[in-house]
Design an enzyme around this catalytic site. Structure first.
Site, PDB file in Angstrom:
ATOM      1  CD1 TRP A 102      -2.085  -2.276   1.754  1.00  0.00           C
ATOM      2  CD2 TRP A 102      -2.960  -1.262  -0.032  1.00  0.00           C
ATOM      3  NE1 TRP A 102      -3.076  -3.080   1.254  1.00  0.00           N
ATOM      4  CE2 TRP A 102      -3.632  -2.489   0.163  1.00  0.00           C
ATOM      5  CE3 TRP A 102      -3.322  -0.446  -1.099  1.00  0.00           C
ATOM      6  CZ2 TRP A 102      -4.660  -2.911  -0.674  1.00  0.00           C
ATOM      7  CZ3 TRP A 102      -4.344  -0.869  -1.939  1.00  0.00           C
ATOM      8  CH2 TRP A 102      -5.013  -2.089  -1.726  1.00  0.00           C
ATOM      9  CG  ASP A 171      -3.733   3.996   3.925  1.00  0.00           C
ATOM     10  OD1 ASP A 171      -4.796   3.855   4.569  1.00  0.00           O
ATOM     11  OD2 ASP A 171      -3.448   3.319   2.922  1.00  0.00           O
ATOM     12  CE  LYS A 195      -8.096  -2.468   4.822  1.00  0.00           C
ATOM     13  NZ  LYS A 195      -8.185  -3.774   4.164  1.00  0.00           N
TER      14      LYS A 195
END
Length: 359
Positions: A102, A171, A195
């Site tokens: 990511w 993030d 999530k």
């Protein structure tokens, strides 16, 4: 109905009490005669849902009025573009730390909009560690420093906050709400909802107000944080049902005792699972111990020829979505807030049994 245990990295498990409440309110929300999904986002009902969700989140995370809370769309991946478009400027440079897939995607996207300095990377170590702060090569006068506090795929997590001069942009998609954080340490926190916040379709951005109003002239309106803040996250039609469910999740977290209580549970779950892996010659985890994620636990089998059998038997036992990401293979158990301790205990028992039969 028997529910299975869901270890998916996202869209992830949702708390059963939240699902039950949403079920009960599905057809007739608070006596309105229709679902919250069917109401105008300009209605007093939906505006009230959004306001209550923001208030609950601010209380949970300790978000002061110095920060705007934005409920947006497009996932964290859209923010890979929004961050540089809002903060970098024409001649600026941004520092990034690369600790996994990511991070790499965020870096690649930012490079489309300006100068990026990769201050540190653990790619040579196969993303099994976090580069020590003293090894970072920072830019002078960077517009911001971006890092990913928890890498969902590799299972690496920061348990410290970097000390740098530039605003920190993070993030937090896979670690937000799993434990307390000091929001004042950060310039921008962003996260996909799927999530620990709620269902896919909602994106959270918490941005310090002094960082608003810096967007590049070519920044699209839908990515401009100032425009979102000026319109209370309703510049366009927001994902109203996802926002409603997120609000229910925030209420559930408060009922559980808040983020400090969740951290105790999450640490206990992770410690159990890592102990089961470390105490066995049959299983292994590739991440250095100080950087092991509390949320995403990758592991491999001593004989990868057994991977398909492990996954098939796990599915049959009601232990779902344990396949590791295609880029790393093996297994991965994502044990977010809504994955109960009973799920982890059941997984460990299955792992022990599988080892006894196949080790």
């Amino acid at each position: 109905m028997t529910r299975c245990y869901n270890f998916c990295a996202g869209p992830a498990a949702l708390p059963v009490p939240v699902l039950e409440r949403a079920r009960d309110e599905m057809l007739n929300w608070h006596g309105a005669g229709l679902s919250i999904m069917e109401m105008s986002h300009r209605s007093t009902e939906v505006m009230g849902v959004a306001a209550r969700a923001e208030s609950a989140l601010r209380e949970l995370m300790g978000v002061s009025d110095d920060y705007a809370v934005l409920f947006l769309q497009g996932g964290a991946s859209t923010q890979f573009s929004a961050v540089p478009l809002n903060l970098l400027g024409e001649d600026g440079v941004a520092d990034y730390v690369n600790t996994g897939q990511w991070s790499k995607k965020a870096i690649a996207e930012a490079k489309r909009f300006g100068a990026v300095n990769v201050a540190a990377s653990s790619e040579d170590a196969k993303f099994s560690t976090i580069p020590p702060r003293e090894d970072w090569k920072l830019s002078d006068n960077a517009a911001y420093l971006h890092y990913t506090p928890n890498e969902t795929i590799g299972g690496v997590e920061y348990f410290w906050v970097p000390e740098v001069d530039a605003p920190l942009v993070v993030d937090m998609s896979s670690t937000i709400l799993s434990r307390p954080v000091n929001v004042a340490d950060y310039g921008v926190i962003y996260a996909g909802a799927q999530k620990n916040i709620g269902p896919a379709g909602l994106t959270l951005v918490i941005v310090r107000r002094d960082l608003l109003g810096k967007a590049d002239a070519k920044c699209p309106a839908m990515l401009n944080w100032q425009k979102a803040a000026d319109n209370d996250s309703m510049y366009n039609t927001p994902p109203t049902f996802a926002l409603y469910l997120a609000g229910l999740v925030f209420d559930w977290l408060q009922e559980c005792g808040g983020l400090a209580a969740m951290e105790v549970i999450n640490r206990r779950k992770a410690q159990k699972l890592y102990a089961a892996i470390d105490d066995s010659p049959f299983y292994a985890n590739p991440v250095e111990i100080p950087s092991r994620s509390l949320m995403n636990v990758p592991f491999t089998l001593a004989n990868d020829a057994l991977d398909k059998q492990f996954l098939a038997e796990a599915d049959a036992a009601g232990l779902l979505n344990l396949k590791g990401h295609r880029s790393v293979g093996g297994m991965r158990a994502s044990i977010y807030n809504a994955v109960g301790e009973d799920a982890v205990d059941t997984l460990i028992a299955f792992m022990n049994d599988f080892e006894q039969r196949n080790g």
